[in-house]
Enzyme design. Sequence first.
Site, PDB file in Angstrom:
ATOM      1  N   ASP A 171       0.872  -1.163   0.000  1.00 21.14           N
ATOM      2  CA  ASP A 171       0.000   0.000   0.000  1.00 21.14           C
ATOM      3  C   ASP A 171       0.918   1.225   0.000  1.00 21.14           C
ATOM      4  O   ASP A 171       2.093   1.115   0.376  1.00 21.14           O
ATOM      5  CB  ASP A 171      -0.880  -0.030   1.260  1.00 21.14           C
ATOM      6  CG  ASP A 171      -1.643   1.257   1.459  1.00 21.14           C
ATOM      7  OD1 ASP A 171      -2.305   1.696   0.514  1.00 21.14           O
ATOM      8  OD2 ASP A 171      -1.557   1.817   2.565  1.00 21.14           O
ATOM      9  N   LYS A 172       0.424   2.369  -0.425  1.00 21.84           N
ATOM     10  CA  LYS A 172       1.279   3.570  -0.434  1.00 21.84           C
ATOM     11  C   LYS A 172       1.151   4.376   0.848  1.00 21.84           C
ATOM     12  O   LYS A 172       2.097   4.470   1.638  1.00 21.84           O
ATOM     13  CB  LYS A 172       0.965   4.470  -1.633  1.00 21.84           C
ATOM     14  CG  LYS A 172       1.876   5.714  -1.698  1.00 21.84           C
ATOM     15  CD  LYS A 172       1.503   6.637  -2.833  1.00 21.84           C
ATOM     16  CE  LYS A 172       0.255   7.458  -2.511  1.00 21.84           C
ATOM     17  NZ  LYS A 172       0.474   8.466  -1.431  1.00 21.84           N
TER      18      LYS A 172
END
Length: 636
Positions: A312-313
């Site tokens: 995920d960022k």
Amino acid sequence: MKFEQVIQKNVNAITWTSAALIVVGFLGEAVGSQMLYTVAFVLASIIAATPIIIRAVEALKVRVIGIELLVSIAVVGAFVIQEFNESAIVTFLFLFGSFLEAKTLAKTRESIKTLTEMAPTTAEVVQDDGTIVETDVDDVDEGDIVLVKTGGQVPIDGDVVEGSGYLNEASVTGESKLVTKQSGDGVFSGTILDNGTLKVKATKVGDDTTFAKIVELVEDAQDTKSHAEKFIDQFAKYYTPAVLILAILVGFISRDFRLAITVLVLGCPGALVIGAPVSNVAGIGNGAKNGVLIKGGEVVDTFAKIDTLVFDKTGTLTKGNTEVSDVKNYAADQNQVLALAAKLESQSDHPLGKAITTYATNQQVAFQDLQVTANNTIKGQGIEAQIDQHEVLVGNQKLMTANQIQLTAVEEADLKELQGTGSSTVIVAVDHKIQQIIGVSDVIRDNVKENLAALKQLGIKKLVMLTGDNEITANHVANELGIDEVHANLLPENKVTFVKQLKDDGHKVAFVGDGINDSPSIATADIGIAMGGGTDVAIETSDIVLMQSSFQELVHAYGLAKKTVANTRQNIIIAIGTVVFLLIGLIFGYIYMASGMFVHEASILVVIFNAMRLIRYQAVTEDKSKKFAKLDGDQV
């Protein structure tokens, strides 16, 4: 039953008594006293064999044919052929090996013992009338106010409501650096207040605290068997009876009772049975000491085979909160313009404004005493005001255009450059002249690029980013970090679809995330990894927790998993190699019962000491030298 308990309780004393009698027996032989020689060895055999026979009988009651039964039969056989010295030495070596095994295994579990001993037992609870009452930690309720003094332990998870100080959070995060805590900050149970005084409102108590869950997770993990352990357990069930049958056949065919008894002793699978569990315990214990919670031996096995990492960022690759990432300055005095912008933004609750005021504070720019007049917020554009006789505009390009302020070619290029990185931009104009363009973005975590490179050095073949953010920002972060594949504008269910597709394509996938929206992907991947600063749901769903939310911990965890699996294989090879060596030695007449037992016990210690090397494992990432995941000078 009482007799058995007394014997088992005093096994160490029995071991040393047996050793003393063996010494007496050899002294009797040296002085020519056959009676002293025989009596000493007979007593040594009987004393040392007693706890072994008790264990064999207890195992048979649950239909387990273990190594103790083989040794017990060997002792009886030695008595039949009147080789009392052989039986005495064999039983002593077996007990002595068990003693050393227990000591070394205790060493591998020290991390758990240390964690358990660190658990707080009492809390100083603040009463309604202001008095302080020392209370058992199990009796503290959510909502209670707890006082923590310098040198004291935080007994609960909670939020600071009064006071300030520096906490040592090494027991939870693995990081020894002191962390500043003040009103509004969260604190963890088990951490130590190095300096200051805090009043903390309890939000989690007892077994629900972060520290209690860490201890529980690590204890459960060390008891969870790996694939190798499960295989060896099944193998031992058939191997041990097979050795017994082989010994009977050897005795029947050769008519050599001594040879049959020797086969029993040499065929004991001790090193094979202990090799995998001790590697598992040592590896998971090392992880616990370094802020990495690995939930079991099976997780270690699977993680070592991972070839694709999916991230995920926001909150994972990035810090999850907006910060000033760049400042393009066109003024003679940069700090003066920044002070004006920060003062104006301090009037707003907008996240971009907070990022600018925080940045100015960190840069030690004084802006609090500036005088603001005629403050006006223009929806969708920004803020304008008079500050210390300067007309100040802080906002977007629309605000500048509305006030007939045009950007020069350089300023236009700088604006597009910042926007190209995915940053939000704030333009600052003073007295109708643009003075600064400030870029605000979700900043990438420290040293992520270097640690991702380290993971590739260790064997990761593919790095993938899945994010709900826009494509411009996602591509910028991916390019900055060397991510191989990026997909943006995704909902949680879209991320799950991508993870499933990667698995269907034959990849072994680990997903790294921190939020509730990441939980489905964490659960879907072969290995789910949660940032310790993330949500409880993500942490509960995951297989591995990085307590400090550090990518250095991720490198450590991956290198440790590969090293632990390799260590387990080494132990299995050592164990099987020892049995083969002993049987070959027996065939050619170089190995006898006592010497064989000595080699057998020595092999058990070798696999234990080999596993203990994992306790010292440290993953190292250095930008220039690229020394990755080293243990004792050997690259993984």
